[in-house]
Motif scaffolding. Structure first.
Motif, PDB file in Angstrom:
ATOM      1  N   ARG A 140       0.751  -0.955   0.268  1.00 50.70           N
ATOM      2  CA  ARG A 140      -0.214  -0.031  -0.022  1.00 50.70           C
ATOM      3  C   ARG A 140       0.996   1.130  -0.314  1.00 50.70           C
ATOM      4  O   ARG A 140       2.129   0.710   0.153  1.00 50.70           O
ATOM      5  N   ARG A 141       0.382   2.559  -0.479  1.00 48.29           N
ATOM      6  CA  ARG A 141       1.259   3.672  -0.321  1.00 48.29           C
ATOM      7  C   ARG A 141       0.685   5.034   0.178  1.00 48.29           C
ATOM      8  O   ARG A 141      -0.778   5.005  -0.050  1.00 48.29           O
ATOM      9  N   VAL A 142       1.200   5.016   1.028  1.00 53.96           N
ATOM     10  CA  VAL A 142       0.020   6.390   1.823  1.00 53.96           C
ATOM     11  C   VAL A 142       0.995   8.028   1.460  1.00 53.96           C
ATOM     12  O   VAL A 142       2.482   7.741   1.305  1.00 53.96           O
ATOM     13  N   GLN A 143      -0.301   8.626   0.269  1.00 52.64           N
ATOM     14  CA  GLN A 143       0.414   9.525  -0.418  1.00 52.64           C
ATOM     15  C   GLN A 143       1.091  11.018   0.666  1.00 52.64           C
ATOM     16  O   GLN A 143      -0.055  11.250   1.873  1.00 52.64           O
ATOM     17  N   ALA A 144       1.843  12.161   0.416  1.00 54.14           N
ATOM     18  CA  ALA A 144       1.915  13.064   1.410  1.00 54.14           C
ATOM     19  C   ALA A 144       0.888  14.220   0.565  1.00 54.14           C
ATOM     20  O   ALA A 144       1.085  13.790  -0.066  1.00 54.14           O
ATOM     21  N   HIS A 145       0.668  15.183   1.395  1.00 48.67           N
ATOM     22  CA  HIS A 145      -0.092  16.339   0.958  1.00 48.67           C
ATOM     23  C   HIS A 145       0.802  17.944   1.205  1.00 48.67           C
ATOM     24  O   HIS A 145       1.368  17.881   2.307  1.00 48.67           O
ATOM     25  N   ALA A 146       0.073  18.746   1.129  1.00 48.76           N
ATOM     26  CA  ALA A 146       0.954  19.804   1.239  1.00 48.76           C
ATOM     27  C   ALA A 146       0.293  20.639   2.497  1.00 48.76           C
ATOM     28  O   ALA A 146      -0.801  19.923   2.525  1.00 48.76           O
ATOM     29  N   ALA A 147       0.611  21.541   2.961  1.00 42.63           N
ATOM     30  CA  ALA A 147       0.122  22.050   4.358  1.00 42.63           C
ATOM     31  C   ALA A 147      -1.192  22.485   3.938  1.00 42.63           C
ATOM     32  O   ALA A 147      -1.233  22.741   4.897  1.00 42.63           O
ATOM     33  N   LEU A 148      -0.758  23.534   2.939  1.00 48.64           N
ATOM     34  CA  LEU A 148      -2.146  24.137   2.440  1.00 48.64           C
ATOM     35  C   LEU A 148      -3.478  23.377   1.752  1.00 48.64           C
ATOM     36  O   LEU A 148      -2.736  22.977   0.428  1.00 48.64           O
ATOM     37  N   SER A 149      -3.962  22.972   1.407  1.00 45.92           N
ATOM     38  CA  SER A 149      -5.591  22.842   0.639  1.00 45.92           C
ATOM     39  C   SER A 149      -5.262  23.067  -0.815  1.00 45.92           C
ATOM     40  O   SER A 149      -5.112  24.283  -0.592  1.00 45.92           O
ATOM     41  N   PRO A 150      -5.871  22.459  -2.086  1.00 47.46           N
ATOM     42  CA  PRO A 150      -5.574  23.084  -3.232  1.00 47.46           C
ATOM     43  C   PRO A 150      -7.048  24.413  -2.947  1.00 47.46           C
ATOM     44  O   PRO A 150      -6.631  24.855  -3.978  1.00 47.46           O
ATOM     45  N   ILE A 151      -7.986  24.390  -2.612  1.00 49.21           N
ATOM     46  CA  ILE A 151      -8.310  25.497  -1.931  1.00 49.21           C
ATOM     47  C   ILE A 151      -7.708  26.674  -2.192  1.00 49.21           C
ATOM     48  O   ILE A 151      -7.844  27.768  -2.765  1.00 49.21           O
ATOM     49  N   GLN A 152      -7.434  26.229  -1.081  1.00 49.12           N
ATOM     50  CA  GLN A 152      -6.477  27.705  -0.450  1.00 49.12           C
ATOM     51  C   GLN A 152      -5.494  28.175  -1.606  1.00 49.12           C
ATOM     52  O   GLN A 152      -5.639  29.835  -1.314  1.00 49.12           O
ATOM     53  N   TRP A 153      -4.436  27.466  -2.075  1.00 44.82           N
ATOM     54  CA  TRP A 153      -3.878  27.845  -3.217  1.00 44.82           C
ATOM     55  C   TRP A 153      -5.174  28.504  -4.759  1.00 44.82           C
ATOM     56  O   TRP A 153      -4.017  29.897  -4.878  1.00 44.82           O
ATOM     57  N   ALA A 154      -5.901  28.173  -4.804  1.00 46.29           N
ATOM     58  CA  ALA A 154      -7.038  28.902  -5.772  1.00 46.29           C
ATOM     59  C   ALA A 154      -6.845  29.918  -5.571  1.00 46.29           C
ATOM     60  O   ALA A 154      -7.515  31.057  -6.261  1.00 46.29           O
ATOM     61  N   GLY A 155      -7.494  30.627  -4.178  1.00 47.41           N
ATOM     62  CA  GLY A 155      -7.610  31.705  -3.979  1.00 47.41           C
ATOM     63  C   GLY A 155      -6.513  32.344  -3.902  1.00 47.41           C
ATOM     64  O   GLY A 155      -6.579  33.594  -3.927  1.00 47.41           O
ATOM     65  N   PHE A 156      -5.544  32.122  -3.638  1.00 50.46           N
ATOM     66  CA  PHE A 156      -4.148  33.174  -3.689  1.00 50.46           C
ATOM     67  C   PHE A 156      -4.249  33.775  -5.267  1.00 50.46           C
ATOM     68  O   PHE A 156      -4.013  34.372  -5.827  1.00 50.46           O
ATOM     69  N   ALA A 157      -4.326  32.511  -6.396  1.00 46.47           N
ATOM     70  CA  ALA A 157      -3.904  32.566  -7.467  1.00 46.47           C
ATOM     71  C   ALA A 157      -5.517  33.816  -7.528  1.00 46.47           C
ATOM     72  O   ALA A 157      -5.662  34.335  -9.048  1.00 46.47           O
ATOM     73  N   LEU A 158      -6.406  33.341  -7.522  1.00 44.34           N
ATOM     74  CA  LEU A 158      -8.012  34.569  -7.740  1.00 44.34           C
ATOM     75  C   LEU A 158      -7.779  35.814  -6.541  1.00 44.34           C
ATOM     76  O   LEU A 158      -7.786  36.172  -8.068  1.00 44.34           O
ATOM     77  N   ALA A 159      -7.243  35.700  -5.997  1.00 36.61           N
ATOM     78  CA  ALA A 159      -6.860  37.741  -6.004  1.00 36.61           C
ATOM     79  C   ALA A 159      -5.770  38.390  -6.626  1.00 36.61           C
ATOM     80  O   ALA A 159      -6.010  38.812  -6.778  1.00 36.61           O
ATOM     81  N   ALA A 160      -5.056  37.357  -6.842  1.00 32.90           N
ATOM     82  CA  ALA A 160      -4.010  37.911  -8.309  1.00 32.90           C
ATOM     83  C   ALA A 160      -4.295  37.759  -9.042  1.00 32.90           C
ATOM     84  O   ALA A 160      -4.439  39.233  -9.748  1.00 32.90           O
ATOM     85  N   ALA A 161      -5.698  37.641  -9.716  1.00 31.17           N
ATOM     86  CA  ALA A 161      -6.417  38.132 -10.561  1.00 31.17           C
ATOM     87  C   ALA A 161      -7.169  39.338 -10.577  1.00 31.17           C
ATOM     88  O   ALA A 161      -7.506  40.056 -11.175  1.00 31.17           O
ATOM     89  N   LEU A 162      -7.579  39.200  -9.730  1.00 38.09           N
ATOM     90  CA  LEU A 162      -8.016  40.609  -9.340  1.00 38.09           C
ATOM     91  C   LEU A 162      -7.919  41.286  -8.941  1.00 38.09           C
ATOM     92  O   LEU A 162      -8.022  42.399  -9.758  1.00 38.09           O
ATOM     93  N   LEU A 163      -6.622  41.334  -8.591  1.00 37.68           N
ATOM     94  CA  LEU A 163      -5.988  43.037  -8.111  1.00 37.68           C
ATOM     95  C   LEU A 163      -5.104  43.140 -10.104  1.00 37.68           C
ATOM     96  O   LEU A 163      -5.399  44.232  -9.817  1.00 37.68           O
ATOM     97  N   LEU A 164      -5.065  42.188 -10.345  1.00 40.22           N
ATOM     98  CA  LEU A 164      -4.968  42.631 -11.547  1.00 40.22           C
ATOM     99  C   LEU A 164      -5.930  43.672 -12.387  1.00 40.22           C
ATOM    100  O   LEU A 164      -5.747  44.371 -13.111  1.00 40.22           O
ATOM    101  N   VAL A 165      -7.066  42.831 -12.584  1.00 39.58           N
ATOM    102  CA  VAL A 165      -8.212  43.720 -12.748  1.00 39.58           C
ATOM    103  C   VAL A 165      -8.810  45.200 -12.626  1.00 39.58           C
ATOM    104  O   VAL A 165      -8.655  45.787 -13.089  1.00 39.58           O
TER     105      VAL A 165
END
Length: 243
Positions: free
Chosen positions: A209-234
């Motif tokens: 079996r394989r136990v997968q590691a994950h990042a400290a932040l969930s993917p939805i939090q990284w998506a929030g940072f990306a959308l924040a950068a897009a809104l600042l550009l707009v």
């Protein structure tokens, strides 16, 4: 009357005729058990023996021991499951996109006061940041209900050379996925971080079996940072009047 001759009438060895000169004797063609040479033929030099034939390459490879895997070993000591480095109540991605949405709405309102903006563009510019905040909030609530990636596992692995390697793994796997005494192998990334822990049945066998590691932040939090950068550009484009 018997045909046996008396002993004194039997021919003796000295009475047998000698072979003519140059003819091989009765022992000709027989090898000596000590020297291994045939009489009348030159034998190998004394004290030397022919070298043994070389062993095949496959035998040499089989004789070489297999190199020990430095990333494989046995889990020693207790496995500690610690709290996450950040609380699940802390939502940095959601906070970032919310702040960027407020800046975007303020820039849109300033541009509308100056004039030169249609009603359709104003409505689109107003709804876009609100939709971004709503999407990140809904995603955060969904990942929170499914458990998230917030458990940090700490344990040690004793390798074949006797060294103990400390391991820290962030995962949402069940608590019995790893146990003390399991034979495991670390799957490391380019920077040396552990990407997964594979539980093995044998040292060079396939993982059970394989136990997968994950990042400290969930993917939805990284998506929030990306959308924040897009809104600042707009927001910058809106203030400059490029649309």
């Amino acid at each position: 009357m018997s045909n046996d001759q008396p002993p004194w009438a039997r021919p003796r060895a000295s009475d047998r005729p000698n072979p003519p000169p140059g003819s091989p004797g009765p022992s000709a063609g027989r090898r000596s058990p000590l020297t291994g040479a045939t009489p009348g033929r030159p034998g190998p030099p004394p004290g030397r023996r022919p070298p043994p034939p070389p062993a095949p390459a496959s035998a040499d490879r089989a004789a070489e021991p297999a190199a020990a895997d430095p990333h494989a070993g046995v889990i020693t000591g207790p496995i500690k499951i610690n709290r996450p480095t950040y609380s699940r109540k802390s939502v940095p991605g959601l906070l970032a996109v919310s702040a960027a949405a407020l800046i975007s709405i303020a820039a849109l309102a300033g541009r509308a006061l100056i004039g030169g903006m249609s009603a359709v563009a104003f409505l689109v510019g107003l709804l876009l940041p609100l939709l971004c905040v709503a999407a990140v909030a809904a995603g955060h609530r969904y990942t929170r209900s499914t458990g998230g990636h917030d458990a940090v596992w700490s344990f040690g692995i004793r390798t074949a050379d006797g060294a103990t390697v400390p391991v820290s793994l962030r995962t949402d796997a069940p608590r019995d996925a790893l146990r003390t005494g399991d034979l495991v192998r670390l799957d490391k990334g380019r920077r040396g971080s552990v990407r997964a822990v594979e539980v093995l049945h044998t040292l060079n066998g396939a993982p059970v079996r394989r136990v997968q590691a994950h990042a400290a932040l969930s993917p939805i939090q990284w998506a929030g940072f990306a959308l924040a950068a897009a809104l600042l550009l707009v927001s910058a484009i809106t203030l400059l009047g490029w649309w």
